[in-house]
Scaffold this active site. Structure first.
Site, PDB file in Angstrom:
ATOM      1  N   LYS A  96       0.845  -1.211   0.000  1.00  0.00           N
ATOM      2  CA  LYS A  96       0.000   0.000   0.000  1.00  0.00           C
ATOM      3  C   LYS A  96       0.875   1.254   0.000  1.00  0.00           C
ATOM      4  CE  LYS A  96      -3.828  -2.407   2.206  1.00  0.00           C
ATOM      5  NZ  LYS A  96      -4.607  -2.730   3.415  1.00  0.00           N
ATOM      6  N   GLN A 140      -4.284  -1.002   9.542  1.00  0.00           N
ATOM      7  CA  GLN A 140      -4.327  -2.360   9.006  1.00  0.00           C
ATOM      8  C   GLN A 140      -4.953  -3.323  10.021  1.00  0.00           C
ATOM      9  OE1 GLN A 140      -3.574  -3.200   5.889  1.00  0.00           O
ATOM     10  NE2 GLN A 140      -3.888  -5.399   6.158  1.00  0.00           N
ATOM     11  N   ASP A 163     -10.714   3.379   4.045  1.00  0.00           N
ATOM     12  CA  ASP A 163     -11.069   1.954   4.058  1.00  0.00           C
ATOM     13  C   ASP A 163     -12.584   1.763   3.966  1.00  0.00           C
ATOM     14  OD1 ASP A 163      -9.203  -0.117   4.164  1.00  0.00           O
ATOM     15  OD2 ASP A 163      -8.629   0.358   6.221  1.00  0.00           O
TER      16      ASP A 163
HETATM   17  N1  GUN Z   1      -7.034  -6.386   6.380  1.00  0.00           N
HETATM   18  C1  GUN Z   1      -7.479  -7.141   5.356  1.00  0.00           C
HETATM   19  N2  GUN Z   1      -8.066  -6.364   4.402  1.00  0.00           N
HETATM   20  C2  GUN Z   1      -7.980  -5.102   4.848  1.00  0.00           C
HETATM   21  C3  GUN Z   1      -8.400  -3.864   4.296  1.00  0.00           C
HETATM   22  O1  GUN Z   1      -8.993  -3.757   3.222  1.00  0.00           O
HETATM   23  N3  GUN Z   1      -8.129  -2.769   5.067  1.00  0.00           N
HETATM   24  C4  GUN Z   1      -7.506  -2.857   6.279  1.00  0.00           C
HETATM   25  N4  GUN Z   1      -7.309  -1.732   6.963  1.00  0.00           N
HETATM   26  N5  GUN Z   1      -7.106  -3.993   6.804  1.00  0.00           N
HETATM   27  C5  GUN Z   1      -7.342  -5.107   6.096  1.00  0.00           C
END
Ligand code: GUN
Length: 328
Positions: A96, A140, A163
Site C-alpha cells: 500500500k 491495518q 477503508d
Molecule cells: N485487512 C485485510 N483487508 C484489509 C483492508 O482492506 N483494510 C484494512 N485496513 N485492513 C485489512
C-alpha cells in the site's frame, strides 16, 4: 456435461468461435487469456486480468493526483498504520505504501509495536485527523487482541476513512449517500464494470458475510440493481443457491471451497479469497480449473481481485483530497 465450446455445445463467449478460436483481433482491456483445458481442448472461461485493470486505475489516479497538485497545490496524503508484526499484514502494508508513493502521494508510515495500547493508537489517529497534509488514514486489520478495532475505526474522521469501515460510511452505503466505500468490494465492482459485465437484473450470490467484503459487496450489488443472496456456513444447500448465480463471488476464506458443480454454465466467477495450501501453492476460495470449465469469466488468484484493493484505496484517498480541495 462438457463445457461450452467443446465439440457438442456452442461456445458461450462473445469473443470465441465454436472451435475456441479468438474471434476478436484485440482483446478488451483486462482479459488475460481464454483458457483451454489441455485434456479436453475445450474452451474455458475468460480469465480477468486484475493486475492490468488495477494498473489502469492506478495510472488514472496518478494523472489526477498530478492535476490536483498543479491546479490546487494539494498532494494527496495517505497514512498507513500497522500494529504488531503479522507477516501477511507487513506485506500488504508495504504494498500500500509503495503504491501510494508511485501514485505521487505523500505516504506516511507508522509501524507500532504489538504492545501499543488502544489509547496510544487512538492518540495517533487523532493526530492524523488534525493533520491537514493527510487525507486518508488506514489502520491495518487485524489488530492485536487487546485493541478493539471498532473503537479505533470510530476514532478516524469519516472523511479520512479511506477503508470505508467507519459506521458513518457504512451507513452511507446502506442508504445510498456519498462516502467512502470498502476497497475490496469496490474493486470487485470495478473489475466487473471494466470487463463490460452487466450487473443490473443479474442474480448475484456471495459466499461469505464478512464486514470487509461480503456485506458491503451485497449492498453495492444491490445498489446496482442485482438480485443478491448472501450465503454462509449455515446455508442449507450452498451448491443449489450458488448454482442460481449469474455472478458468483467467493469470499469465505476457505481454500477452493467453491467447486465446479456449484457454478452455473456461463456464470461470472469472482474469487476474493487468498489461501496458502499445504503444498505451499497460493489458491483462492474457488477450485479454479473446475470453475473455469463452467464459467464465462473468472478471476485468478493471485492477480484477480487482490491488486484491485490497493487501486481502490488510492482512488478513495485521491477522492478525499479532491473533496477537501472543493471544500476550501
Ligand atoms: N485487512 C485485510 N483487508 C484489509 C483492508 O482492506 N483494510 C484494512 N485496513 N485492513 C485489512
Amino acid at each position: 456435461m462438457p463445457p461450452d465450446g467443446g465439440p457438442d455445445r456452442p461456445c458461450r463467449s462473445p469473443f470465441l468461435d465454436n472451435s475456441g478460436c479468438l474471434r476478436y483481433k484485440q482483446k478488451p482491456l483486462g482479459i488475460l487469456k481464454c483458457w483451454k483445458d489441455e485434456g479436453t481442448g475445450w474452451t474455458m472461461a475468460e480469465v480477468i486480468d486484475g493486475n492490468r485493470i488495477a494498473q489502469a486505475v492506478r495510472d488514472e489516479v496518478r494523472t489526477q493526483a498530478f492535476e490536483l497538485k498543479e491546479k490546487k497545490g494539494i498532494t494527496p496524503g495517505l497514512a498507513v498504520i500497522l500494529v504488531g508484526d503479522d507477516p501477511a499484514s507487513k506485506i500488504y502494508v508495504g504494498r500500500k505504501e509503495k503504491a501510494a508513493a508511485e501514485a505521487g502521494f505523500l505516504s506516511r508510515e507508522f509501524r507500532l509495536p504489538a504492545e501499543t495500547t488502544e489509547d496510544r493508537l487512538r492518540e495517533i489517529v487523532a493526530g492524523l485527523n488534525a493533520d491537514s497534509s493527510i487525507h486518508g488514514i488506514l489502520v491495518q486489520l487485524p489488530l492485536p487482541k487487546h485493541i478493539n478495532p471498532d473503537v479505533v475505526i470510530e476514532t478516524i474522521d469519516p472523511r479520512k476513512d479511506v477503508d470505508g469501515f467507519h459506521p458513518v460510511n457504512i451507513g452511507g452505503l446502506f442508504t445510498g449517500r456519498p462516502g467512502h466505500r470498502a476497497c475490496t468490494p469496490l474493486g470487485v465492482i470495478e473489475l466487473l464494470d471494466r470487463t463490460g459485465i452487466p450487473i443490473e437484473g443479474k442474480e448475484a450470490v456471495i459466499v461469505g458475510r464478512s464486514n470487509i467484503v461480503g456485506k458491503p459487496l451485497a449492498l453495492m450489488l444491490l445498489n446496482r440493481h442485482a438480485t443478491v443472496t448472501i450465503c454462509h456456513t449455515r446455508t442449507k444447500d450452498l451448491g443449489a443457491v450458488a448454482r442460481r448465480a449469474d455472478i458468483l463471488v467467493a469470499a469465505a476464506g476457505r481454500a477452493e471451497m467453491v467447486r465446479g458443480d456449484m457454478v452455473k454454465d456461463g456464470a461470472v466467477v469472482v474469487d476474493v479469497g487468498i489461501n496458502r495450501r499445504a503444498d505451499g501453492k497460493l489458491v483462492g476460495d474457488v477450485a479454479f480449473a473446475e470453475a473455469a470449465a463452467k464459467a464465462s469469466y473468472i478471476t485468478p488468484v493471485p492477480g484477480g481481485v487482490g491488486p484491485m484493493t490497493i487501486a481502490m484505496l488510492l482512488r478513495n484517498t485521491l477522492g478525499a483530497a479532491q473533496q477537501k480541495a472543493q471544500a476550501r
